[in-house]
Design a protein around this motif. Structure first.
Motif, PDB file in Angstrom:
ATOM      1  N   TYR A  99     107.851  74.734   9.101  1.00 26.19           N
ATOM      2  CA  TYR A  99     109.156  75.078   8.517  1.00 26.19           C
ATOM      3  C   TYR A  99     109.075  76.444   7.809  1.00 26.19           C
ATOM      4  N   MET A 100     107.996  76.652   7.070  1.00 25.68           N
ATOM      5  CA  MET A 100     107.848  77.927   6.336  1.00 25.68           C
ATOM      6  C   MET A 100     107.682  79.106   7.291  1.00 25.68           C
ATOM      7  N   LEU A 101     106.968  78.859   8.367  1.00 28.83           N
ATOM      8  CA  LEU A 101     106.769  79.921   9.369  1.00 28.83           C
ATOM      9  C   LEU A 101     108.115  80.324   9.959  1.00 28.83           C
ATOM     10  N   GLU A 102     108.914  79.331  10.230  1.00 32.45           N
ATOM     11  CA  GLU A 102     110.223  79.550  10.841  1.00 32.45           C
ATOM     12  C   GLU A 102     111.201  80.156   9.813  1.00 32.45           C
ATOM     13  N   ASP A 103     111.242  79.562   8.616  1.00 31.00           N
ATOM     14  CA  ASP A 103     112.194  80.000   7.595  1.00 31.00           C
ATOM     15  C   ASP A 103     111.920  81.447   7.157  1.00 31.00           C
ATOM     16  N   SER A 104     110.637  81.800   7.041  1.00 29.06           N
ATOM     17  CA  SER A 104     110.286  83.145   6.565  1.00 29.06           C
ATOM     18  C   SER A 104     110.337  84.168   7.697  1.00 29.06           C
ATOM     19  N   ARG A 105     110.405  83.691   8.912  1.00 30.32           N
ATOM     20  CA  ARG A 105     110.324  84.559  10.105  1.00 30.32           C
ATOM     21  C   ARG A 105     109.103  85.472   9.987  1.00 30.32           C
ATOM     22  N   ALA A 106     107.995  84.881   9.604  1.00 33.59           N
ATOM     23  CA  ALA A 106     106.764  85.666   9.446  1.00 33.59           C
ATOM     24  C   ALA A 106     106.386  86.291  10.783  1.00 33.59           C
ATOM     25  N   GLU A 107     106.003  87.571  10.724  1.00 32.19           N
ATOM     26  CA  GLU A 107     105.557  88.240  11.954  1.00 32.19           C
ATOM     27  C   GLU A 107     104.038  88.234  12.061  1.00 32.19           C
ATOM     28  N   ALA A 108     103.390  87.870  10.946  1.00 30.85           N
ATOM     29  CA  ALA A 108     101.928  87.782  10.971  1.00 30.85           C
ATOM     30  C   ALA A 108     101.516  86.538  10.210  1.00 30.85           C
ATOM     31  N   VAL A 109     100.391  85.979  10.613  1.00 25.90           N
ATOM     32  CA  VAL A 109      99.860  84.817   9.898  1.00 25.90           C
ATOM     33  C   VAL A 109      98.360  85.000   9.757  1.00 25.90           C
ATOM     34  N   VAL A 110      97.840  84.611   8.598  1.00 25.47           N
ATOM     35  CA  VAL A 110      96.392  84.562   8.455  1.00 25.47           C
ATOM     36  C   VAL A 110      96.058  83.144   8.004  1.00 25.47           C
ATOM     37  N   VAL A 111      95.165  82.513   8.746  1.00 24.50           N
ATOM     38  CA  VAL A 111      94.900  81.082   8.530  1.00 24.50           C
ATOM     39  C   VAL A 111      93.394  80.849   8.451  1.00 24.50           C
ATOM     40  N   SER A 112      92.982  80.016   7.520  1.00 18.11           N
ATOM     41  CA  SER A 112      91.559  79.657   7.443  1.00 18.11           C
ATOM     42  C   SER A 112      91.195  78.813   8.651  1.00 18.11           C
ATOM     43  N   ALA A 113      89.993  79.048   9.176  1.00 17.29           N
ATOM     44  CA  ALA A 113      89.586  78.374  10.419  1.00 17.29           C
ATOM     45  C   ALA A 113      89.762  76.858  10.328  1.00 17.29           C
ATOM     46  N   ARG A 114      89.434  76.293   9.169  1.00 15.01           N
ATOM     47  CA  ARG A 114      89.524  74.824   9.006  1.00 15.01           C
ATOM     48  C   ARG A 114      90.954  74.300   9.120  1.00 15.01           C
ATOM     49  N   LEU A 115      91.938  75.189   8.926  1.00 10.52           N
ATOM     50  CA  LEU A 115      93.341  74.756   8.935  1.00 10.52           C
ATOM     51  C   LEU A 115      94.048  75.139  10.229  1.00 10.52           C
TER      52      LEU A 115
END
Ligand code: 3SK
Length: 521
Positions: A99-115
């Motif tokens: 939901y946050m990815l969609e709502d913010s319309r993020a163009e980049a994401v950085v995610v910890s490998a475990r997640l």
């Protein structure tokens, strides 16, 4: 620093390097430490990489990251590039982060490998994403990357260092999602100046933060409370923070305390109560340098504070803040602690207690707490009505009920709506009820906060079972708890579940939660 002065990164990072303090350690996680100079370099490369990938100013970077040194690199790197970091709660379900990815319309994401596994479907479905970075701790093998994704360390190694963009202090720097009473989180927009404002008020004037402090915050960096405690506050004076990517169980906390010997420790009441029940807790909680502890997130029960002071020998400063105000605006003071109260206004903040017509109330009367101060958010992203209701001119509505004692100390009295906090994180009864009602045995559900034996609030559910459901008992209770944990987050499951014939409701069908609360009060 020059034209980039209004950009918070100049003050929090570059100022120390320019003053010859670049060699001081800024962060330590279980795998590595990073100096201020190395952070300046890595964040400049992160900014350069964002720019090279075509992520423009004011575009959003969703950060789903555990507490490691990579977190400040990404956060400050984004600010350098004028990109807006949006740290997300790592305990949420995949659906909520999607939901946050969609709502913010993020163009980049950085995610910890475990997640990564939890986020992979949302990454694949996002029409906005252009850059996916995966942060793998040193020494751990990289996971299988989604198509087009890169490892953060390779991205940094190949990126040119970028200049810091000039920014107005009033420009939106980052967002934090705040939970709403409907359960839909709201992107809360904070400006560059607010980061420094919280450091110069609460951190400097209440905590008395200093360069030789070593801070350990069990509250994570994705949370406004943790972001100040373990990032901006120590960085405001060139001090050091210890980061722990794992869950802060009492064992894990005590081992960090013994190993890193922090001078400041920040937690939430549930953790203080759990530590008090731990056989290994002793003087200084394992740190011979501990000078002060901080509690926020929910009201600290008086007996927990008193026991902690006598067993550990360091006081807990209980305070209250909010995602909307970025950090603590009402707090006890070192040397003047009144357990059972939240203290008095932090210097720089003004408070009012008002009735339903916004008239100021005298000491002793319960009303809603309003706050005015330099770190209020600019508003919620794409939520005009909610922004108007919360941010009213200079004043921000807290949604918390308070009284003021005759001597000026403030006492927490509950929420104006039915939300409550568990382990410092908001729980919306609607969200837990909705999850319960997706279980085949449940026809209707109502959830309220209830205090456990330690005086800490936990969810209690009242359920009306379907006619064909199995009779209530331990098996059904366990099944319902597991069901909620899976759907809305591990800390939100009901600790008590009571089957009832029907729920008390208004004529228009609204559940009367106050009647349920009265049943066990
Ligand atoms: O919940 C709180 O008390 C709090 C404190 C500091 C920053 C953010 C929050 C929500």
């Amino acid at each position: 620093q020059g034209a980039s002065r209004g950009n918070a990164v100049s003050w929090f990072v570059d100022r120390h390097v320019a003053a010859g303090r670049g060699g001081a350690t800024a962060f330590t996680d279980p795998h590595r430490s990073m100096t201020y100079a190395a952070l300046a370099e890595a964040s400049a490369r992160f900014a350069g990489g964002l720019r090279a990938a075509g992520i423009g100013r004011e575009r959003r970077l969703l950060m789903l990251m555990l507490d490691t040194v990579d977190f400040p690199v990404a956060f400050w790197g984004a600010l350098r590039a004028g990109v807006v970091p949006v740290p997300a709660n790592t305990l949420l379900t995949a659906e909520q982060v999607a939901y946050m990815l969609e709502d913010s319309r993020a163009e980049a994401v950085v995610v910890s490998a475990r997640l990564l596994a939890a986020l992979a479907p949302a990454i694949a479905a996002s029409p906005w994403l252009r850059l996916v970075l995966v942060a793998t701790p040193d020494g751990e093998p990289a996971p299988a990357l989604p198509p087009g994704a890169q490892e953060l360390r390779n991205f940094l190694a190949g990126a040119p260092a970028a200049e810091t963009v000039a920014a107005s202090p009033d420009e939106v720097a980052f967002w934090l999602y705040s939970s709403g009473s409907t359960g839909a989180p709201k992107g809360t927009k904070h400006v560059h100046a607010s980061l420094r404002a919280t450091a110069e008020t609460y951190a400097a004037q209440v905590l008395g933060i200093r360069p030789d402090d070593v801070v350990y915050s069990a509250a994570k960096l994705f949370f406004a409370y943790g972001l100040g405690n373990a990032m901006t506050f120590p960085m405001s004076v060139g001090a050091q923070a210890v980061l722990l990517p794992d869950r802060p169980s009492p064992d894990a906390v005590l081992s960090v305390m013994a190993r890193h010997r922090p001078t400041l420790f920040c937690g939430v009441p549930t953790l203080y109560a759990a530590l008090l029940a731990h056989p290994g807790l002793g003087r200084g909680a394992g740190s011979d340098r501990l000078r002060l502890c901080v509690s926020a997130g929910e009201a600290l029960p008086e007996h927990v504070g008193q026991r902690w002071s006598s067993v550990v020998g360091a006081d807990i400063l209980d305070g209250i803040g909010s995602t909307e105000m970025l950090h603590i605006f009402l707090s006890n003071r070192p040397g003047h602690i009144r357990y059972g109260t939240t203290g008095t206004a932090v210097p720089g903040y003004d408070l009012r207690i008002v009735d339903e017509q916004d008239r100021d109330l005298p000491p002793g009367e319960i009303g809603e707490l309003l706050v005015r101060g330099p770190s209020a958010a600019e508003g919620y992203w794409n939520q005009r009505d909610k922004s108007r209701r919360t941010f009213q001119g200079e004043w921000t509505r807290t949604g918390d009920k308070y009284t003021q004692d005759a001597d000026g100390h403030y006492r927490y009295q509950g929420r104006t709506d039915d939300m409550f906090k568990v382990s410092g994180i908001w729980v919306s009864p609607f969200e837990v009820e909705a999850a319960l009602m997706t279980h085949p045995a449940v026809q209707e559900a109502a959830v309220v906060g209830r205090e456990d034996a330690d005086g800490l609030t936990k969810p209690m559910a009242f359920v009306v079972l379907r006619e064909d459901a199995a009779p209530p008992g331990p098996a059904l209770t366990e099944a319902l708890r597991a069901h909620v944990k899976e759907r809305v987050g591990a800390w939100k499951y009901p600790r008590w579940i009571e089957a009832v014939e029907e729920l008390p409701k208004t004529a228009t069908g609204k559940i009367q939660r106050f009647k349920l609360r009265a049943g066990f009060a």
